[in-house]
Design an enzyme around this catalytic site. Structure first.
Site: not given
Length: 702
Positions: A401-402, A471, A490, A496
């Site tokens: 995850h970045h 995203h 995304e 979410e």
């Protein structure tokens, strides 16, 4: 040839099946086009051209200097996708225009498919125009009526809005309520909307406007003249207000119009992919679909935390986390990640996403902080090497995850080191994020500068054989054909938001007609506990869905990257329903649309790649509906076992979301199903070919 006159018609063009017609006309020196489908107007007289900065506009005063027509027909195979084979069949009209006074050349290329149109501007190398700055692109889409539309507000920074359904004439009056809060947003005008825009005319035409192959150019929105029902392109500006910096030879993205009198044809259209270039990579063996779980939902709901401490301010390289007090809510810790790895290994998942593993999360949000993450330094409770080896021993990868927090120049500063870190530690995919306002300050998420950054990140990742799930990036425009390591985006309001107050109940009946026209979405389905307060008593949100519809989304929301987003302990209480998530494929040989009406319902059937198995998914709006489908997509003469995961009779997204039933039937290509779908509900079906007769004993025939 040189054609000059008050009104000059280029050669008209028909689609390969003859049902869609295009005409181009140079009207008093102004380029215009018309589009019709089965004799009905789709696009009325619409003008084309550009306003330029500090130069004469490219709008009028043109002569028609060349006309060419061509036909093209090929079948190509994507690295992954909804179909094993995709046909690319169109007729083409190319017109070359010369502006009489300036001698500048602007070409327009039209490609007409059976299901719609693509056109783009091309600027050849020329003496009279090399460098130019776009003030605005003036591509028009004149509608033939006050259509029903499914739209979100025009915005330079986000697409994370619920869709509004209204007449075109009502958009202006509804804009103030359609614009809801976001971490970064810049609504640009009233009334302006984003693409892909889905519409339905009073006479039954389904019309979709979008763009394809967005490279080195600003993202296009649509500005509506609601007196005349004409959309005009509206490009995202940069920090100085300019819309694009161009150097000939160059070209614009394709502007697309998909049209049919059957909503299913819009979902089945491959115009967006076909207008992109073939795969840019010779080696694609490292690119593969991914089914994953993740340490994510508990943080979204507020049960856990990305941050390791509660410090109000931290600085990379200066804050000594070993001397600070943990907050006891940090989710990305060794014990928890190992538990997720065990669950993934036990149930056949490919990867585990871990967010919040790296230093800097304490003050990352909303601070316009440049050096916020370095993408390689873990918190004290996240042992990179141990977890790498543990996951590998279980046959599972960790997913990186970045989160850039909008600090793009910081990400580019660290990108090579971060990707090398991934390669060294057995990560082959990354979820990148761009939450918040962009740094350099003043740039927008959807401007040319950022479009070029997303492209740079994608191609740089390919050097390290890394797949990207971006995203908050610009919406996709079919680039996954050319760069198939773009396995997800995304770029829309995803799951979410169900923990942030909820999405409209009909949201997933619209997204396939809008957001998914450009490419797959990482929607993160699979929520089995709709009451968010069960995870966080301070969060009263409800996921507006039944469990049966959550299963259906794995089929209706196409993606080669699919997440089981809920917590392992929640799935453990519903293992019978969880079985569908384990079974459902993520790569396909064939796709059928069995039922479709935007805003109401969608039913897909998909055939697993390299298998005889099929999967069906139905997503339903807020109304009780009965779905009626045929199984005629199955191979005649063969028998299958269909396992149906459906809403129970008393199911309802709000009052009884966990009520589902599972039934098995023997089906053939002659079988039919009539299935009730609850408000916010739906159903999912796995269909497996019968191998042994004993497999179907005691199972009812449908």
């Amino acid at each position: 040839m040189l054609l000059i006159g008050i009104s000059v018609w280029a050669e008209g063009l028909k689609s390969p099946n003859g049902q869609t017609s295009l005409n181009f006309e140079l009207k008093d020196g102004v380029p215009t086009y018309y589009l019709s489908f089965k004799g009905k107007e789709v696009i009325k007289e619409s003008r084309l051209g550009f306003e330029l900065k500090d130069a004469e506009d490219l709008i009028s005063g043109f002569e028609l200097t060349a006309v060419e027509t061509a036909s093209f027909d090929e079948t190509w195979q994507p690295v992954w996708g909804e179909w094993k084979d995709i046909r690319n069949h169109y007729n083409e009209l190319f017109v070359s225009l010369t502006q009489t006074e300036t001698k500048r050349v602007m070409n327009i290329r039209f490609r007409l498919f059976d299901d719609g149109l693509g056109f783009r501007y091309e600027f050849p190398e020329q003496a009279n125009m090399t460098y130019f700055v776009i003030k605005e692109e003036n591509s028009e889409f004149a509608m033939a009526g006050d259509h029903k539309a499914f739209w979100i507000p025009g915005d330079y920074d986000t697409q994370e809005y619920d869709y509004t359904e209204s007449k075109l004439s009502e958009i202006r009056g509804l804009m103030s309520t359609a614009v809801t809060g976001n971490a970064s947003q810049t609504p640009f005008t009233e009334p302006g909307v984003q693409t892909a825009l889905m519409m339905k005319s009073d006479d039954g035409l389904y019309i979709n406007l979008h763009e394809a192959a967005l490279i080195d150019y600003s993202c296009m929105h649509l500005e509506l003249d609601d007196k005349n029902m004409i959309f005009k392109s509206h490009l995202t500006p940069d920090a100085r207000g300019d819309k694009g910096y161009m150097q000939a030879p160059c070209q614009s993205p394709w502007r697309t119009v998909i049209v049919s009198d059957d909503a299913a044809d819009v979902l089945m259209s491959n115009i967006t992919l076909n207008l992109n270039e073939p795969c840019a990579y010779d080696d694609v063996e490292w690119i593969e679909p991914v089914k994953y779980i993740g340490v994510w939902w508990e943080m979204i709901t507020g049960k856990g935390s990305w941050a390791y401490t509660d410090l109000p301010s931290v600085k990379l390289g200066e804050t000594d986390y070993s001397l600070t007090e943990p907050n006891d809510k940090h989710s990305a810790n060794n014990t928890k990640v190992k538990r997720y790895v065990d669950f993934a290994s036990e149930h056949g998942f490919d990867a585990v996403l871990v967010e919040g593993w790296n230093e800097g999360w304490e003050d990352w949000f909303g601070k316009s902080k440049d050096y916020v993450f370095d993408f390689v330094t873990p918190y004290p409770d996240f042992d990179v090497e141990m977890l790498r080896d543990y996951a590998k021993s279980k046959g599972v990868r960790l997913m990186m995850h970045h989160e850039t927090s909008g600090s793009v120049r910081n990400y580019e500063r660290h990108m090579d080191k971060a990707y090398q870190f991934m390669a060294d530690n057995n990560y082959n995919s990354v979820k990148s994020g761009y939450v918040g306002d962009i740094i350099p300050r003043g740039e927008y998420h959807y401007g040319q500068w950022m479009v070029n950054h997303y492209q740079y990140a994608l191609e740089k990742a390919a050097e390290y054989k890394i797949m990207i799930n971006a995203h908050e990036a610009v919406r996709p425009t079919g680039l996954c054909r050319t760069y198939p390591n773009l396995i997800g985006n995304e770029s829309a309001r995803g799951t979410e938001y169900e923990a942030f107050g909820g999405n409209n109940v009909n949201h997933t009946t619209i997204l396939p007609f809008t957001r998914l026209i450009g490419g797959p979405m990482d929607y993160t389905p699979g929520i089995f506990e709709p009451d968010v307060s069960q995870y966080n008593p301070d969060n009263g949100s409800r996921v507006r869905t039944t469990i049966a519809r959550q299963l259906a989304l794995y089929v209706t929301m196409y993606s080669p990257l699919q997440m089981a987003a809920d917590l392992p302990e929640t799935y453990a209480r519903h293992m019978d329903a969880f079985q569908f998530i384990k079974d459902v494929a993520i790569d396909w040989d064939d796709t059928k649309v069995l039922e479709a009406e935007p805003g109401d319902y969608i039913t897909f059937a998909r055939k697993e790649k390299g298998s005889s198995s099929w999967f069906v998914g139905r997503t339903n709006d807020e109304q009780v509906r009965t779905s009626k489908i045929k199984f005629d997509f199955l191979t005649p003469g063969k028998k299958y076992i269909a396992t149906v995961y459906a809403d129970a009779k008393d199911a309802h997204w709000e009052t009884n979301p966990k009520a589902y039933e599972i039934k098995k039937y023997v089906v053939t290509s002659r079988s039919k199903l009539s299935q009730m779908c609850a408000p916010g509900g739906g159903y999912a079906i796995s269909i497996v070919e019968v191998i042994e007769k004993s497999d179907i004993r005691g199972i009812k025939r449908l």
